[in-house]
Write a protein that holds these residues in place. Structure first.
Motif, PDB file in Angstrom:
ATOM      1  N   GLN A  67      -2.746  -6.649  -9.281  1.00  0.00           N
ATOM      2  CA  GLN A  67      -4.088  -6.341  -8.787  1.00  0.00           C
ATOM      3  C   GLN A  67      -4.168  -6.483  -7.271  1.00  0.00           C
ATOM      4  OE1 GLN A  67      -6.600  -5.158 -10.461  1.00  0.00           O
ATOM      5  NE2 GLN A  67      -5.946  -5.422 -12.579  1.00  0.00           N
ATOM      6  N   THR A  68      -3.535  -7.515  -6.727  1.00  0.00           N
ATOM      7  CA  THR A  68      -3.560  -7.704  -5.274  1.00  0.00           C
ATOM      8  C   THR A  68      -2.850  -6.564  -4.568  1.00  0.00           C
ATOM      9  OG1 THR A  68      -3.618 -10.107  -5.536  1.00  0.00           O
ATOM     10  CG2 THR A  68      -2.932  -9.263  -3.388  1.00  0.00           C
ATOM     11  N   GLU A  69      -1.712  -6.123  -5.122  1.00  0.00           N
ATOM     12  CA  GLU A  69      -0.991  -4.991  -4.538  1.00  0.00           C
ATOM     13  C   GLU A  69      -1.848  -3.739  -4.569  1.00  0.00           C
ATOM     14  OE1 GLU A  69       2.308  -2.807  -2.890  1.00  0.00           O
ATOM     15  OE2 GLU A  69       1.630  -4.882  -2.881  1.00  0.00           O
ATOM     16  N   GLY A  70      -2.594  -3.564  -5.655  1.00  0.00           N
ATOM     17  CA  GLY A  70      -3.482  -2.412  -5.736  1.00  0.00           C
ATOM     18  C   GLY A  70      -4.542  -2.433  -4.655  1.00  0.00           C
ATOM     19  N   GLN A  71      -5.133  -3.575  -4.420  1.00  0.00           N
ATOM     20  CA  GLN A  71      -6.157  -3.684  -3.371  1.00  0.00           C
ATOM     21  C   GLN A  71      -5.543  -3.508  -1.983  1.00  0.00           C
ATOM     22  OE1 GLN A  71      -9.563  -3.890  -3.781  1.00  0.00           O
ATOM     23  NE2 GLN A  71      -8.871  -3.381  -5.861  1.00  0.00           N
ATOM     24  N   ARG A  72      -4.316  -3.987  -1.811  1.00  0.00           N
ATOM     25  CA  ARG A  72      -3.639  -3.793  -0.524  1.00  0.00           C
ATOM     26  C   ARG A  72      -3.405  -2.303  -0.266  1.00  0.00           C
ATOM     27  NH1 ARG A  72       0.366  -6.870  -1.455  1.00  0.00           N
ATOM     28  NH2 ARG A  72      -0.524  -8.706  -0.452  1.00  0.00           N
ATOM     29  N   LEU A  73      -3.010  -1.576  -1.302  1.00  0.00           N
ATOM     30  CA  LEU A  73      -2.770  -0.141  -1.156  1.00  0.00           C
ATOM     31  C   LEU A  73      -4.068   0.602  -0.843  1.00  0.00           C
ATOM     32  CD1 LEU A  73      -0.277   0.432  -4.089  1.00  0.00           C
ATOM     33  CD2 LEU A  73       0.219   0.710  -1.662  1.00  0.00           C
ATOM     34  N   LEU A  74      -5.147   0.217  -1.497  1.00  0.00           N
ATOM     35  CA  LEU A  74      -6.421   0.872  -1.227  1.00  0.00           C
ATOM     36  C   LEU A  74      -6.839   0.633   0.212  1.00  0.00           C
ATOM     37  CD1 LEU A  74      -8.690   2.544  -2.459  1.00  0.00           C
ATOM     38  CD2 LEU A  74      -9.800   0.420  -3.167  1.00  0.00           C
ATOM     39  N   GLN A  75      -6.588  -0.561   0.713  1.00  0.00           N
ATOM     40  CA  GLN A  75      -6.889  -0.854   2.113  1.00  0.00           C
ATOM     41  C   GLN A  75      -6.013  -0.019   3.041  1.00  0.00           C
ATOM     42  OE1 GLN A  75      -5.868  -4.834   3.599  1.00  0.00           O
ATOM     43  NE2 GLN A  75      -7.917  -4.948   4.512  1.00  0.00           N
ATOM     44  N   GLN A  76      -4.739   0.138   2.702  1.00  0.00           N
ATOM     45  CA  GLN A  76      -3.828   0.923   3.535  1.00  0.00           C
ATOM     46  C   GLN A  76      -4.187   2.404   3.549  1.00  0.00           C
ATOM     47  OE1 GLN A  76      -0.032  -0.023   1.796  1.00  0.00           O
ATOM     48  NE2 GLN A  76       0.184  -1.954   2.902  1.00  0.00           N
ATOM     49  N   LEU A  77      -4.881   2.852   2.520  1.00  0.00           N
ATOM     50  CA  LEU A  77      -5.270   4.267   2.448  1.00  0.00           C
ATOM     51  C   LEU A  77      -6.533   4.567   3.252  1.00  0.00           C
ATOM     52  CD1 LEU A  77      -4.564   5.136  -1.291  1.00  0.00           C
ATOM     53  CD2 LEU A  77      -3.501   6.199   0.701  1.00  0.00           C
ATOM     54  N   THR A  78      -7.121   3.551   3.872  1.00  0.00           N
ATOM     55  CA  THR A  78      -8.328   3.776   4.659  1.00  0.00           C
ATOM     56  C   THR A  78      -8.118   4.843   5.729  1.00  0.00           C
ATOM     57  OG1 THR A  78      -9.141   1.521   4.305  1.00  0.00           O
ATOM     58  CG2 THR A  78     -10.013   2.704   6.206  1.00  0.00           C
ATOM     59  N   ALA A  79      -7.046   4.706   6.505  1.00  0.00           N
ATOM     60  CA  ALA A  79      -6.792   5.673   7.582  1.00  0.00           C
ATOM     61  C   ALA A  79      -6.485   7.066   7.032  1.00  0.00           C
ATOM     62  CB  ALA A  79      -5.666   5.182   8.478  1.00  0.00           C
ATOM     63  N   PRO A  80      -5.594   7.217   6.029  1.00  0.00           N
ATOM     64  CA  PRO A  80      -5.371   8.553   5.473  1.00  0.00           C
ATOM     65  C   PRO A  80      -6.628   9.193   4.897  1.00  0.00           C
ATOM     66  CG  PRO A  80      -3.581   7.096   4.826  1.00  0.00           C
ATOM     67  CD  PRO A  80      -4.614   6.239   5.489  1.00  0.00           C
ATOM     68  N   ILE A  81      -7.493   8.397   4.279  1.00  0.00           N
ATOM     69  CA  ILE A  81      -8.741   8.938   3.741  1.00  0.00           C
ATOM     70  C   ILE A  81      -9.641   9.418   4.872  1.00  0.00           C
ATOM     71  CG2 ILE A  81     -10.907   8.302   2.593  1.00  0.00           C
ATOM     72  CD1 ILE A  81      -9.241   6.543   0.700  1.00  0.00           C
ATOM     73  N   GLN A  82      -9.739   8.641   5.934  1.00  0.00           N
ATOM     74  CA  GLN A  82     -10.567   9.045   7.069  1.00  0.00           C
ATOM     75  C   GLN A  82     -10.029  10.310   7.729  1.00  0.00           C
ATOM     76  OE1 GLN A  82     -10.390   5.167   9.113  1.00  0.00           O
ATOM     77  NE2 GLN A  82     -12.622   5.105   8.982  1.00  0.00           N
ATOM     78  N   THR A  83      -8.707  10.396   7.858  1.00  0.00           N
ATOM     79  CA  THR A  83      -8.099  11.588   8.445  1.00  0.00           C
ATOM     80  C   THR A  83      -8.358  12.815   7.594  1.00  0.00           C
ATOM     81  OG1 THR A  83      -6.351  10.278   9.507  1.00  0.00           O
ATOM     82  CG2 THR A  83      -5.925  12.629   9.179  1.00  0.00           C
ATOM     83  N   ALA A  84      -8.149  12.670   6.291  1.00  0.00           N
ATOM     84  CA  ALA A  84      -8.392  13.794   5.384  1.00  0.00           C
ATOM     85  C   ALA A  84      -9.856  14.208   5.413  1.00  0.00           C
ATOM     86  CB  ALA A  84      -7.985  13.407   3.963  1.00  0.00           C
ATOM     87  N   HIS A  85     -10.755  13.244   5.429  1.00  0.00           N
ATOM     88  CA  HIS A  85     -12.188  13.541   5.473  1.00  0.00           C
ATOM     89  C   HIS A  85     -12.542  14.374   6.698  1.00  0.00           C
ATOM     90  CE1 HIS A  85     -16.524  12.997   5.225  1.00  0.00           C
ATOM     91  NE2 HIS A  85     -16.517  12.424   6.408  1.00  0.00           N
ATOM     92  N   ALA A  86     -12.018  13.985   7.845  1.00  0.00           N
ATOM     93  CA  ALA A  86     -12.309  14.723   9.078  1.00  0.00           C
ATOM     94  C   ALA A  86     -11.726  16.132   9.038  1.00  0.00           C
ATOM     95  CB  ALA A  86     -11.762  13.957  10.283  1.00  0.00           C
TER      96      ALA A  86
END
Length: 230
Positions: free
Chosen positions: A177-196
């Motif tokens: 579960q902790t690894e999953g939350q770490r990955l979701l946090q790491q995807l913040t930048a890719p999600i923001q880039t894709a959104h833009a």
């Protein structure tokens, strides 16, 4: 329409994009269970690479783009444009399983919306009430009806997609579960880039490379055992 994200609308958006929303998203892995069984996704790094590539060039970009245009069409309202985009999304699916998933989630979301807001269901286009409405279209209709600002609704859609697939991988790979939350946090930048990037797309930019997901989806039904729906 220049809507502001008030506290009330923020809470409504959190409800709409919550993994706990009873629309069945948790029951699909979008090929991740197949890839975990085959060993293609065996670590958190593998999953991060897979989801990053999907955000960079996968069909989730097309869904998010059409979500945006459908939201604007719903605000006019332009039911003809909404029907056209819904048909386009249905034709986009490489497998019957992926199309059925999108229809099932869209149908479940609109059924829930009708239960929560019966007085607003008359605003929905006819095809949305008939059952074959893709999830991205249904999401845009509900977000617009609830007056959630487009930019926030669109980026929450991407975040919810990532959160659901990470949750699937936590069970299928498995990951902690902790690894999953770490990955979701790491995807913040890719999600923001894709959104833009998606916000700047035109119809001429509607292209994706999604063959890996399609092959994994087609192979899923043949797995010896499955946690998720095909």
């Amino acid at each position: 329409m220049n809507l502001q994200l008030t506290q009330g609308r923020l809470l409504t958006l959190l409800q709409l994009s919550s993994p706990a929303l009873p629309i069945g998203a948790y029951s699909y892995s979008e090929g991740i269970e197949t890839l975990a069984t085959q060993g293609t996704i065996a670590t958190g790094s593998d999953l991060f690479h897979w989801l990053s590539q999907e955000l960079n060039s996968g069909s989730i970009r097309l869904e998010a783009a059409i979500l945006r245009w459908s939201y604007l069409a719903a605000s006019q309202p332009d039911f003809e444009a909404l029907a056209r985009w819904n048909q386009w999304l249905s034709a986009l699916r490489e497998t019957a399983e992926m199309r059925s998933q999108s229809w099932q989630m869209g149908r479940s979301l609109l059924r829930l919306f009708a239960d929560l807001e019966p007085e607003l269901t008359e605003q929905l286009p006819g095809f949305a009430r008939q059952g074959d409405c893709n999830f991205a279209i249904a999401y845009s209709l509900v977000a617009q009806a609830w007056q959630i600002p487009l930019e926030e609704a669109a980026i929450a859609f991407l975040h919810s997609w990532a959160a659901n697939l990470i949750s699937a991988a936590v069970r299928a790979v498995p990951l902690g579960q902790t690894e999953g939350q770490r990955l979701l946090q790491q995807l913040t930048a890719p999600i923001q880039t894709a959104h833009a990037e998606i916000a700047a797309m035109t119809e001429a930019d509607l292209m994706a490379c999604n063959w890996g997901v399609a092959l994994a989806s087609m192979q899923h039904e043949a797995l010896y055992s499955r946690l998720f729906r095909s």
